[in-house]
Design a protein around this motif. Structure first.
Motif, PDB file in Angstrom:
ATOM      1  N   THR A 108       0.983  -1.853   0.328  1.00  0.00           N
ATOM      2  CA  THR A 108       0.713  -0.682   0.010  1.00  0.00           C
ATOM      3  C   THR A 108       0.838   1.930   0.206  1.00  0.00           C
ATOM      4  OG1 THR A 108      -0.305  -0.160   2.507  1.00  0.00           O
ATOM      5  CG2 THR A 108      -2.072  -0.663   1.465  1.00  0.00           C
ATOM      6  N   GLY A 109       0.264   2.326  -0.585  1.00  0.00           N
ATOM      7  CA  GLY A 109       0.489   3.666  -0.901  1.00  0.00           C
ATOM      8  C   GLY A 109       1.868   4.181   0.360  1.00  0.00           C
ATOM      9  N   THR A 110       1.115   4.198   2.043  1.00  0.00           N
ATOM     10  CA  THR A 110       1.929   4.363   3.015  1.00  0.00           C
ATOM     11  C   THR A 110       2.739   3.960   3.131  1.00  0.00           C
ATOM     12  OG1 THR A 110       1.150   5.025   5.441  1.00  0.00           O
ATOM     13  CG2 THR A 110       0.654   2.448   3.918  1.00  0.00           C
ATOM     14  N   TYR A 136      -2.027  14.200   3.567  1.00  0.00           N
ATOM     15  CA  TYR A 136      -3.211  13.053   3.890  1.00  0.00           C
ATOM     16  C   TYR A 136      -1.446  12.473   3.350  1.00  0.00           C
ATOM     17  CZ  TYR A 136      -5.031   9.076   4.687  1.00  0.00           C
ATOM     18  OH  TYR A 136      -5.732   7.734   4.657  1.00  0.00           O
ATOM     19  N   HIS A 137      -0.688  11.134   4.196  1.00  0.00           N
ATOM     20  CA  HIS A 137      -0.182  10.281   3.836  1.00  0.00           C
ATOM     21  C   HIS A 137      -0.230   9.167   4.201  1.00  0.00           C
ATOM     22  CE1 HIS A 137       2.245  13.477   1.958  1.00  0.00           C
ATOM     23  NE2 HIS A 137       2.242  14.383   2.592  1.00  0.00           N
ATOM     24  N   GLY A 138      -1.204   8.569   4.711  1.00  0.00           N
ATOM     25  CA  GLY A 138      -1.216   7.146   5.084  1.00  0.00           C
ATOM     26  C   GLY A 138      -1.320   6.950   6.619  1.00  0.00           C
ATOM     27  N   GLU A 201       2.046  17.112  -0.638  1.00  0.00           N
ATOM     28  CA  GLU A 201       1.673  16.329  -2.173  1.00  0.00           C
ATOM     29  C   GLU A 201       1.347  17.699  -3.111  1.00  0.00           C
ATOM     30  OE1 GLU A 201      -2.316  14.948   0.136  1.00  0.00           O
ATOM     31  OE2 GLU A 201      -1.534  15.434   1.078  1.00  0.00           O
ATOM     32  N   GLU A 206      -7.267  14.254  -0.150  1.00  0.00           N
ATOM     33  CA  GLU A 206      -7.725  14.056   1.098  1.00  0.00           C
ATOM     34  C   GLU A 206      -8.250  14.933   2.030  1.00  0.00           C
ATOM     35  OE1 GLU A 206      -9.580  10.485   1.598  1.00  0.00           O
ATOM     36  OE2 GLU A 206      -8.566  10.526  -0.339  1.00  0.00           O
ATOM     37  N   ASP A 234       4.218  13.117  -3.270  1.00  0.00           N
ATOM     38  CA  ASP A 234       3.299  12.325  -2.653  1.00  0.00           C
ATOM     39  C   ASP A 234       2.546  11.932  -3.883  1.00  0.00           C
ATOM     40  OD1 ASP A 234       1.228  10.541  -1.456  1.00  0.00           O
ATOM     41  OD2 ASP A 234       1.750  10.128   0.266  1.00  0.00           O
ATOM     42  N   ILE A 236       0.851   9.408  -4.804  1.00  0.00           N
ATOM     43  CA  ILE A 236      -0.178   8.096  -4.665  1.00  0.00           C
ATOM     44  C   ILE A 236      -1.113   8.600  -5.408  1.00  0.00           C
ATOM     45  CG2 ILE A 236      -1.298   7.171  -2.915  1.00  0.00           C
ATOM     46  CD1 ILE A 236       1.567   6.902  -1.341  1.00  0.00           C
ATOM     47  N   GLN A 237      -1.531   9.866  -4.777  1.00  0.00           N
ATOM     48  CA  GLN A 237      -3.466   9.785  -5.279  1.00  0.00           C
ATOM     49  C   GLN A 237      -3.433  10.848  -6.957  1.00  0.00           C
ATOM     50  OE1 GLN A 237      -7.552  11.132  -3.392  1.00  0.00           O
ATOM     51  NE2 GLN A 237      -5.960  10.380  -2.489  1.00  0.00           N
ATOM     52  N   SER A 262       1.342   4.847  -5.954  1.00  0.00           N
ATOM     53  CA  SER A 262       0.413   3.504  -5.482  1.00  0.00           C
ATOM     54  C   SER A 262      -0.510   3.736  -6.076  1.00  0.00           C
ATOM     55  CB  SER A 262       0.717   3.746  -4.039  1.00  0.00           C
ATOM     56  OG  SER A 262       0.422   2.353  -3.579  1.00  0.00           O
TER      57      SER A 262
HETATM   58  C1  LIG Z   1      -1.834  10.907  -1.259  1.00  0.00           C
HETATM   59  C2  LIG Z   1      -1.857  10.165  -0.119  1.00  0.00           C
HETATM   60  N1  LIG Z   1      -0.888   9.527  -0.027  1.00  0.00           N
HETATM   61  C3  LIG Z   1      -0.981   8.179   0.581  1.00  0.00           C
HETATM   62  C4  LIG Z   1      -1.842   7.471   0.961  1.00  0.00           C
HETATM   63  C5  LIG Z   1      -1.420   6.250   1.719  1.00  0.00           C
HETATM   64  O1  LIG Z   1      -2.022   5.441   0.367  1.00  0.00           O
HETATM   65  P1  LIG Z   1      -2.633   4.099   1.095  1.00  0.00           P
HETATM   66  O2  LIG Z   1      -3.427   3.881   0.944  1.00  0.00           O
HETATM   67  O3  LIG Z   1      -2.510   2.921   0.074  1.00  0.00           O
HETATM   68  O4  LIG Z   1      -1.610   3.155   2.774  1.00  0.00           O
HETATM   69  C6  LIG Z   1      -3.485   8.014   0.435  1.00  0.00           C
HETATM   70  C7  LIG Z   1      -4.317   6.989   0.668  1.00  0.00           C
HETATM   71  O5  LIG Z   1      -5.430   8.018  -0.107  1.00  0.00           O
HETATM   72  C8  LIG Z   1      -2.930   8.954  -0.376  1.00  0.00           C
HETATM   73  O6  LIG Z   1      -4.093   9.492  -0.624  1.00  0.00           O
END
Ligand SMILES: Cc1ncc(COP(=O)(O)O)c(C=O)c1O
Length: 417
Positions: A108-110, A136-138, A201, A206, A234, A236-237, A262
């Protein structure tokens, strides 16, 4: 009582907003067991940029399974991983003149966020990290320490070694946040330790779809260079074309030291998590020092490779940019006019309708009407006051308009003047 209510942990969340059982999905639609169709403006929280069960990707997964190729491979060399690395390098890194090493993390992203801050800390010997208010990073403890939202930060959780800096949002917009950071870093009496890294981000998703200005991102890169701080983006989103380009920082023409990806990287909603890092940072890891059984899901590699080719073949970037114009124009002409207190933010195919000027229950009332009328859309931002529009990038314009019509009509009922 459903089996979920009876047996599943109360920690479940999205299912509370959409209390039906889903059993089919295609493209931009989800279907419930009772046969109802829903337009999907949630897209697996950004994991389904290429739509549900995308045919081009599905065929590659089926072929791979039929060939009895490796499904679980720890971090062994596999043909699926080799093909992903080559494709990512050819289609994404080389054309952007980026020379990252690729570190596959737990699914997962976190976990990629954990890896990024660990290697920044190990390389610099510093513990502090700068994150931004609204970030929001996880949810794992290292990443949670970088996540601003109090709701997730029970006082008993050991989250530390982070300094939250102001993001250019709300009243901070009128305040030079970069000058503030520079002053804090320069002042020997600021009480703030020099950080190993700044994690950001470029669009706080989020956090309520807050889009950082290009000049601010460029200034942040310069600030990191000046003080010898690693810059982690980051994505991820909002990576994987969500903002228009593959990487969301391309619009600022900057090069981060690390990028985490991710969600939609897995192409088909399959879990994969990637840290892109410079060779200078990478050489400080010991083999297996950031470990994990599920580093590199082979089916996700196959899907990810197919998704990168699909996006390239279909010029997804320009499709997103033309959809951005469609969405912006629709909101401007059909939604903003309903109430002047509604605030709008967005880029590419991620938009927010910010209802913070209205009563607390406004967004949930709008969401419930949308769901009853066949649209799945979620909330984000402080106190869940923003409605986040995030359809699959492949959504046909007629479906996009249909979904926006449902949203407009719900907004009209709840806060229309
Ligand atoms: C910017 C960002 N970083 C990290 C994450 C965490 O990813 P994960 O839920 O796959 O652990 C998210 C999840 O929404 C996110 O939006």
């Amino acid at each position: 009582m459903t089996v979920f209510e009876a047996k599943e942990s109360v920690v479940r969340s999205y299912c509370r907003s959409f209390p039906v059982t889903f059993n089919r999905a295609k493209g931009s639609f989800l279907y419930s067991e009772s046969g109802n169709q829903y337009i999907d403006f949630l897209a697996g929280a950004g994991s389904l940029n290429y739509g549900h069960n995308n045919d081009a990707i599905k065929q590659k997964i089926k072929d791979y399974i039929d060939s009895d190729n490796i499904i679980h491979g720890l971090d062994l060399h596999t043909s699926a991983k080799a093909e992903f690395i080559q494709t990512f390098d050819e289609l994404i890194l080389k054309p952007r003149d980026l020379q990252y090493k690729l570190q596959f993390c737990g699914p997962t992203g976190t976990n990629a966020v954990e890896a990024a801050i660990k290697i920044a800390r190990k390389t610099t010997g510093r513990r502090n990290v700068f994150a931004f208010m609204g970030a929001y990073h996880g949810m794992t403890l290292g990443a949670l320490a970088l996540t601003g939202n109090k709701y997730h930060r029970d006082p008993s959780f050991p989250v530390s070694d982070t300094t939250f800096m102001p993001y250019p949002h709300g009243f901070m917009k009128s305040f030079d946040t970069l000058a503030y950071m520079e002053a804090v870093l320069s002042d020997p009496s600021s009480g703030v330790d020099l950080p190993a890294a700044v994690i950001v981000e470029t669009v706080q998703a989020e956090g309520g779809v807050v889009v950082a200005p290009v000049e601010w991102l460029q200034g942040l890169r310069k600030l990191c260079d000046k003080f010898g701080i690693y810059l982690i983006i980051d994505d991820i989103q909002v990576g994987c074309y969500r903002s228009g380009d593959f990487f969301s920082f391309e619009r600022a023409n900057i090069k981060p030291d690390m990028v985490v990806l991710s969600k939609s990287l897995g192409g088909y909603g399959l879990p994969v998590s990637l840290l892109c890092l410079t060779e200078e940072l990478d050489k400080n890891w010991l083999p297996g020092e950031h470990n994990g059984t599920f580093r590199g899901n082979q089916l996700a590699f196959v899907a990810a490779t197919a998704a990168l080719k699909f996006a390239d073949d279909n010029n997804l970037s320009s499709l997103v940019k033309s959809n951005e114009r469609l969405i912006a124009e629709y909101i401007d002409t059909q939604i903003s006019v309903l109430n002047p207190q509604l605030a709008v933010r967005g880029i590419g195919m991620i938009w927010a309708l910010d209802c913070s000027a209205f009563a607390e229950e406004t967004t949930s009332a709008i969401l419930n009407i949308c769901f009853a009328n066949g649209l799945i859309v979620e909330r984000a931002g402080r106190n869940d006051t923003a409605i986040k529009i995030m359809p699959p990038l492949t959504t046909e314009s007629s479906v996009l308009m249909q979904g926006l019509d449902i949203l407009r009509d719900a907004i009209k009922v709840v806060i229309g003047e």
